[in-house]
Write a protein that holds these residues in place. Structure first.
Motif, PDB file in Angstrom:
ATOM      1  N   ALA A  86       0.830  -1.207   0.000  1.00  0.00           N
ATOM      2  CA  ALA A  86       0.000   0.000   0.000  1.00  0.00           C
ATOM      3  C   ALA A  86       0.863   1.256   0.000  1.00  0.00           C
ATOM      4  CB  ALA A  86      -0.929  -0.006   1.217  1.00  0.00           C
ATOM      5  N   TYR A  87       1.976   1.217   0.728  1.00  0.00           N
ATOM      6  CA  TYR A  87       2.857   2.383   0.822  1.00  0.00           C
ATOM      7  C   TYR A  87       3.433   2.741  -0.544  1.00  0.00           C
ATOM      8  CZ  TYR A  87       6.738   5.312   2.424  1.00  0.00           C
ATOM      9  OH  TYR A  87       7.606   6.348   2.619  1.00  0.00           O
ATOM     10  N   PHE A  88       3.994   1.756  -1.235  1.00  0.00           N
ATOM     11  CA  PHE A  88       4.607   2.050  -2.533  1.00  0.00           C
ATOM     12  C   PHE A  88       3.564   2.299  -3.609  1.00  0.00           C
ATOM     13  CE2 PHE A  88       8.395   0.168  -0.543  1.00  0.00           C
ATOM     14  CZ  PHE A  88       9.311   1.173  -0.848  1.00  0.00           C
ATOM     15  N   ASP A  89       2.400   1.692  -3.492  1.00  0.00           N
ATOM     16  CA  ASP A  89       1.319   2.008  -4.442  1.00  0.00           C
ATOM     17  C   ASP A  89       0.921   3.479  -4.303  1.00  0.00           C
ATOM     18  OD1 ASP A  89       1.303  -0.504  -5.448  1.00  0.00           O
ATOM     19  OD2 ASP A  89      -0.569  -1.155  -4.490  1.00  0.00           O
ATOM     20  N   ARG A  90       0.884   3.961  -3.060  1.00  0.00           N
ATOM     21  CA  ARG A  90       0.520   5.364  -2.852  1.00  0.00           C
ATOM     22  C   ARG A  90       1.590   6.291  -3.425  1.00  0.00           C
ATOM     23  NH1 ARG A  90       1.986   8.993   0.838  1.00  0.00           N
ATOM     24  NH2 ARG A  90       2.973   7.448   2.184  1.00  0.00           N
ATOM     25  N   LEU A  91       2.875   5.978  -3.189  1.00  0.00           N
ATOM     26  CA  LEU A  91       3.940   6.806  -3.732  1.00  0.00           C
ATOM     27  C   LEU A  91       3.908   6.830  -5.257  1.00  0.00           C
ATOM     28  CD1 LEU A  91       7.050   6.001  -1.483  1.00  0.00           C
ATOM     29  CD2 LEU A  91       5.529   7.963  -1.378  1.00  0.00           C
ATOM     30  N   THR A  92       3.618   5.670  -5.854  1.00  0.00           N
ATOM     31  CA  THR A  92       3.553   5.612  -7.317  1.00  0.00           C
ATOM     32  C   THR A  92       2.391   6.447  -7.831  1.00  0.00           C
ATOM     33  OG1 THR A  92       4.533   3.393  -7.328  1.00  0.00           O
ATOM     34  CG2 THR A  92       3.327   4.065  -9.305  1.00  0.00           C
ATOM     35  N   ALA A  93       1.241   6.346  -7.161  1.00  0.00           N
ATOM     36  CA  ALA A  93       0.073   7.134  -7.584  1.00  0.00           C
ATOM     37  C   ALA A  93       0.340   8.621  -7.457  1.00  0.00           C
ATOM     38  CB  ALA A  93      -1.146   6.741  -6.757  1.00  0.00           C
ATOM     39  N   GLU A  94       1.146   9.019  -6.466  1.00  0.00           N
ATOM     40  CA  GLU A  94       1.466  10.433  -6.254  1.00  0.00           C
ATOM     41  C   GLU A  94       2.644  10.894  -7.104  1.00  0.00           C
ATOM     42  OE1 GLU A  94       2.154  10.703  -2.089  1.00  0.00           O
ATOM     43  OE2 GLU A  94       0.023  10.569  -1.561  1.00  0.00           O
ATOM     44  N   ARG A  95       3.173   9.988  -7.954  1.00  0.00           N
ATOM     45  CA  ARG A  95       4.309  10.299  -8.823  1.00  0.00           C
ATOM     46  C   ARG A  95       5.498  10.771  -7.994  1.00  0.00           C
ATOM     47  NH1 ARG A  95       2.455  11.003 -14.199  1.00  0.00           N
ATOM     48  NH2 ARG A  95       4.123  12.476 -14.708  1.00  0.00           N
ATOM     49  N   ALA A  96       5.780  10.018  -6.934  1.00  0.00           N
ATOM     50  CA  ALA A  96       6.892  10.382  -6.052  1.00  0.00           C
ATOM     51  C   ALA A  96       8.211  10.272  -6.800  1.00  0.00           C
ATOM     52  CB  ALA A  96       6.902   9.477  -4.821  1.00  0.00           C
ATOM     53  N   GLY A  97       9.184  11.076  -6.381  1.00  0.00           N
ATOM     54  CA  GLY A  97      10.498  11.064  -7.000  1.00  0.00           C
ATOM     55  C   GLY A  97      11.362   9.921  -6.496  1.00  0.00           C
ATOM     56  N   LEU A  98      12.530   9.791  -7.112  1.00  0.00           N
ATOM     57  CA  LEU A  98      13.427   8.679  -6.781  1.00  0.00           C
ATOM     58  C   LEU A  98      13.894   8.738  -5.337  1.00  0.00           C
ATOM     59  CD1 LEU A  98      15.571   8.663 -10.039  1.00  0.00           C
ATOM     60  CD2 LEU A  98      13.774   7.043  -9.415  1.00  0.00           C
ATOM     61  N   GLU A  99      14.216   9.929  -4.852  1.00  0.00           N
ATOM     62  CA  GLU A  99      14.683  10.039  -3.467  1.00  0.00           C
ATOM     63  C   GLU A  99      13.612   9.588  -2.485  1.00  0.00           C
ATOM     64  OE1 GLU A  99      16.268  13.414  -0.296  1.00  0.00           O
ATOM     65  OE2 GLU A  99      16.490  13.759  -2.451  1.00  0.00           O
ATOM     66  N   ALA A 100      12.357   9.966  -2.729  1.00  0.00           N
ATOM     67  CA  ALA A 100      11.272   9.552  -1.835  1.00  0.00           C
ATOM     68  C   ALA A 100      11.110   8.040  -1.833  1.00  0.00           C
ATOM     69  CB  ALA A 100       9.967  10.222  -2.257  1.00  0.00           C
ATOM     70  N   LEU A 101      11.311   7.409  -2.993  1.00  0.00           N
ATOM     71  CA  LEU A 101      11.158   5.950  -3.075  1.00  0.00           C
ATOM     72  C   LEU A 101      12.284   5.234  -2.340  1.00  0.00           C
ATOM     73  CD1 LEU A 101      10.114   5.725  -6.839  1.00  0.00           C
ATOM     74  CD2 LEU A 101       8.623   5.500  -4.840  1.00  0.00           C
ATOM     75  N   VAL A 102      13.520   5.715  -2.514  1.00  0.00           N
ATOM     76  CA  VAL A 102      14.641   5.102  -1.795  1.00  0.00           C
ATOM     77  C   VAL A 102      14.491   5.339  -0.299  1.00  0.00           C
ATOM     78  CG1 VAL A 102      17.154   5.046  -1.544  1.00  0.00           C
ATOM     79  CG2 VAL A 102      16.132   5.355  -3.809  1.00  0.00           C
ATOM     80  N   ARG A 103      14.000   6.520   0.059  1.00  0.00           N
ATOM     81  CA  ARG A 103      13.769   6.809   1.483  1.00  0.00           C
ATOM     82  C   ARG A 103      12.729   5.849   2.063  1.00  0.00           C
ATOM     83  NH1 ARG A 103      13.092  11.751   1.040  1.00  0.00           N
ATOM     84  NH2 ARG A 103      15.160  12.344   1.786  1.00  0.00           N
ATOM     85  N   GLY A 104      11.670   5.596   1.309  1.00  0.00           N
ATOM     86  CA  GLY A 104      10.656   4.654   1.777  1.00  0.00           C
ATOM     87  C   GLY A 104      11.231   3.273   2.008  1.00  0.00           C
ATOM     88  N   ALA A 105      12.095   2.832   1.090  1.00  0.00           N
ATOM     89  CA  ALA A 105      12.718   1.510   1.249  1.00  0.00           C
ATOM     90  C   ALA A 105      13.568   1.459   2.506  1.00  0.00           C
ATOM     91  CB  ALA A 105      13.557   1.180   0.015  1.00  0.00           C
TER      92      ALA A 105
END
Length: 366
Positions: free
Chosen positions: A23-42
């Motif tokens: 759910a977390y990464f689906d939300r980031l993808t839907a919000e068109r999150a940037g690369l830094e936000a995705l690595v931070r989430g991981a």
């Protein structure tokens, strides 16, 4: 999804946590999150440093589990450990997304890598995979903004993004509380700002929250405004905008303050942002501020008005209360705090406590 995760967690904690990761990464993808936000989430979800090192796209991002990005253009990269779990972000490609931990990841770590890789691939396709060979007419889009704010993007890609956005020689980066970012042309803002100050002469705060910013941000999320720089220096402006965002407030009785803050106005306060966050133990003055708010719901709004206006009369006017009413409230608030906020030293102490309280509630990754 939250309800499903809760039910699964009661039966199988790993399964419940895996659903939360999805759910977390689906939300980031839907919000068109940037690369830094995705690595931070991981990194945050896995509880270990995460790294994206993609030489094909010229990307190198490393984030600690507390959300701090610790790489930089001048930083010499350390090769991934032989036993670090890693995955490719494109089918058949090399491993470029890593968790800096030894051995095979558990079920949650494996899910973090899988979902993060999918989201990173989508972000790379969106921002690095479709730059035109020849710049076309200005066509503002989130992908161009993302490339322009990414310090790891090749200069040529950022030049093309600036042209697509039709930016002038001076621009500002904007960081918003909803996680989105934007850029604003600042080439002509000096004339607009001077006109606003002349028009609002005599109105306290007209230069700070009046035009050209007030109208642009009316109804928008809290916003940090970076310094005006040439377009290729926007990553620096964005870093400063993110710091400024941490000093913003909702503008309510429970969270009084400005909804947008310019980085240039912070001065030495910006130094505090590097040292204070949600995990930092609050100093006694911040605890006293919170006790005052708990005891008197109007206390924070009153104290903020006193701290941010030149006199008690202008503070009373801003609060829309009589001067004598403010005096009574302030006397009560001072008893709750334990110090006199009408003296210069006490007022500075109050201003610092208010700033620190915002930083405690705002993570550095905001």
């Amino acid at each position: 999804m939250r309800e499903l995760a809760g039910r699964l967690a009661a039966l199988d904690p790993d399964a419940g946590e895996a659903v939360r990761v999805i759910a977390y990464f689906d939300r980031l993808t839907a919000e068109r999150a940037g690369l830094e936000a995705l690595v931070r989430g991981a990194a945050v979800l896995a509880g270990s440093p995460a790294r994206l090192a993609d030489p094909v796209h010229g990307v190198r991002i490393r984030v600690e589990p507390d959300g701090r990005r610790v790489d930089g253009p001048a930083r010499t990269p350390v090769p991934p450990g032989a036993d670090w779990p890693g995955v490719p972000v494109s089918p058949g490609g090399p491993r470029v997304l890593w968790l800096e931990q030894s051995g095979e990841p558990g079920p949650v770590g494996a899910m973090v890598l899988e979902r993060a890789a999918t989201a990173v691939r989508a972000a790379l396709d969106r921002t690095r995979g479709r730059a035109p060979a020849v710049p076309g007419p200005p066509a503002p889009d989130a992908a161009s903004v993302e490339v322009l704010l990414d310090a790891d993007a090749p200069p040529r890609a950022r030049e093309l993004a600036a042209r697509r956005l039709g930016l002038g020689p001076l621009t500002r980066a904007l960081a918003r509380a909803d996680g989105t970012a934007d850029v604003a042309d600042a080439t002509h803002e000096r004339a607009a700002h001077d006109g606003a100050v002349r028009e609002g002469a005599g109105r306290e705060g007209a230069g700070r929250e009046g035009a050209p910013y007030g109208a642009a941000f009316e109804g928008a999320p809290r916003t940090g405004i970076g310094p005006a720089v040439p377009p290729l220096d926007l990553p620096h402006s964005y870093a400063q905008a993110r710091i400024a965002l941490r000093f913003t407030a909702e503008g309510t009785a429970a969270d009084p303050g400005h909804r947008w803050v310019r980085a240039e106005e912070l001065g030495g306060l910006s130094v505090l942002a590097a040292a204070v966050g949600p995990r930092t133990a609050p100093v006694p003055d911040v605890l006293a501020l919170r006790r005052a708010h708990a005891a008197a719901p109007w206390a924070l709004l009153t104290l903020h008005a006193v701290a941010s206006h030149a006199s008690l009369r202008t503070a009373a006017a801003a609060l829309n209360v009589h001067h004598s009413t403010l005096q009574e409230r302030l006397a009560h608030a001072e008893r709750l705090l334990g110090w006199n906020v009408r003296e210069p030293a006490g007022r500075l102490r109050l201003q610092l406590a208010l700033a620190l309280d915002r930083l405690h509630r705002s993570p550095a990754s905001t």
